[in-house]
Design an enzyme around this catalytic site. Structure first.
Site, PDB file in Angstrom:
ATOM      1  N   ARG A  83      24.173  52.675  32.186  1.00  0.00           N
ATOM      2  CA  ARG A  83      24.503  51.267  31.966  1.00  0.00           C
ATOM      3  C   ARG A  83      24.383  50.934  30.485  1.00  0.00           C
ATOM      4  O   ARG A  83      23.381  51.239  29.851  1.00  0.00           O
ATOM      5  CB  ARG A  83      23.552  50.370  32.767  1.00  0.00           C
ATOM      6  CG  ARG A  83      23.606  48.874  32.429  1.00  0.00           C
ATOM      7  CD  ARG A  83      24.809  48.199  33.070  1.00  0.00           C
ATOM      8  NE  ARG A  83      24.945  46.820  32.655  1.00  0.00           N
ATOM      9  CZ  ARG A  83      24.497  45.774  33.329  1.00  0.00           C
ATOM     10  NH1 ARG A  83      23.852  45.936  34.468  1.00  0.00           N
ATOM     11  NH2 ARG A  83      24.700  44.556  32.889  1.00  0.00           N
ATOM     12  N   ARG A  93      30.885  48.226  34.966  1.00  0.00           N
ATOM     13  CA  ARG A  93      29.568  48.826  34.716  1.00  0.00           C
ATOM     14  C   ARG A  93      29.292  49.958  35.680  1.00  0.00           C
ATOM     15  O   ARG A  93      29.779  49.953  36.804  1.00  0.00           O
ATOM     16  CB  ARG A  93      28.466  47.783  34.802  1.00  0.00           C
ATOM     17  CG  ARG A  93      28.449  47.043  36.118  1.00  0.00           C
ATOM     18  CD  ARG A  93      27.734  45.731  36.062  1.00  0.00           C
ATOM     19  NE  ARG A  93      28.419  44.848  35.161  1.00  0.00           N
ATOM     20  CZ  ARG A  93      27.883  43.764  34.620  1.00  0.00           C
ATOM     21  NH1 ARG A  93      26.671  43.422  34.894  1.00  0.00           N
ATOM     22  NH2 ARG A  93      28.561  43.015  33.807  1.00  0.00           N
ATOM     23  N   ASP A  96      24.573  47.882  38.236  1.00  0.00           N
ATOM     24  CA  ASP A  96      23.965  46.580  38.003  1.00  0.00           C
ATOM     25  C   ASP A  96      22.959  46.355  39.120  1.00  0.00           C
ATOM     26  O   ASP A  96      23.313  46.453  40.305  1.00  0.00           O
ATOM     27  CB  ASP A  96      25.039  45.492  38.019  1.00  0.00           C
ATOM     28  CG  ASP A  96      24.526  44.146  37.559  1.00  0.00           C
ATOM     29  OD1 ASP A  96      23.553  44.099  36.782  1.00  0.00           O
ATOM     30  OD2 ASP A  96      25.106  43.127  37.963  1.00  0.00           O
ATOM     31  N   ASP A  98      20.320  43.482  40.363  1.00  0.00           N
ATOM     32  CA  ASP A  98      19.876  42.100  40.175  1.00  0.00           C
ATOM     33  C   ASP A  98      18.796  41.758  41.179  1.00  0.00           C
ATOM     34  O   ASP A  98      18.996  41.930  42.395  1.00  0.00           O
ATOM     35  CB  ASP A  98      21.036  41.115  40.365  1.00  0.00           C
ATOM     36  CG  ASP A  98      22.011  41.114  39.205  1.00  0.00           C
ATOM     37  OD1 ASP A  98      21.548  41.184  38.058  1.00  0.00           O
ATOM     38  OD2 ASP A  98      23.221  41.029  39.449  1.00  0.00           O
TER      39      ASP A  98
END
Length: 159
Positions: A83, A93, A96, A98
């Protein structure tokens, strides 16, 4: 132990492999146990449309880590899987991760906002989250399922 919900997304360099490796890395975190993983979903890009579809999923962890310690681990996992953090928002990307929900904790710092500040508007987060925790409340936004009902998720399919 806090129950934590983490969104995964990838649209570069074999997204399925990227997410499977991320799940294995999350399962190996100290003082943490992998509880559940949603199905993998194919979702159109959020933001710029000139990029491949994303693979999205949600992982449920039980952890004794603090929110910021867990954030450090997730950012390390992202970095180890290639990343690159760029100024472009919502671009392509490799990975990711989150933090969506962290038990009952609320936090608003320069590094982390809990619950995730905009998940109630993002079907690509709510579809897999509903699979693993549909009735969970999102504060004053209602339940995950009720938030999802107000969004168009017709372009989201199983991977």
């Amino acid at each position: 132990m806090a129950r934590v919900y983490i969104a995964l997304g990838s649209n570069l360099r074999d997204p399925l492999d990227q997410c499977q490796r991320a799940i294995a890395a999350l399962a190996a975190l100290p003082a943490s146990t992998l509880v559940k993983t949603s199905s993998f979903y194919r979702t159109p890009p959020y933001g710029p449309q000139d990029q491949p579809d994303f693979l999205n999923a949600v992982v449920v962890l039980e952890t004794e880590l603090s929110p910021l310690a867990l954030l450090d681990h997730t950012q390390r996992i992202e970095w180890e899987q290639g990343r690159e953090r760029k100024d472009e928002r919502w671009g392509p990307r490799t990975l990711d991760l989150d933090l969506l929900l962290f038990g009952e904790q609320h936090m608003n710092s320069t590094r982390l906002t809990l619950p995730h500040y905009d998940m109630h508007n993002r079907a690509f987060m709510l579809v897999p989250l509903a699979e693993v925790a549909g009735d969970l409340p999102l504060g004053d936004k209602g339940s995950i399922v009720s938030c999802l009902a107000s969004l168009d998720s017709s372009t989201i399919t199983l991977w």
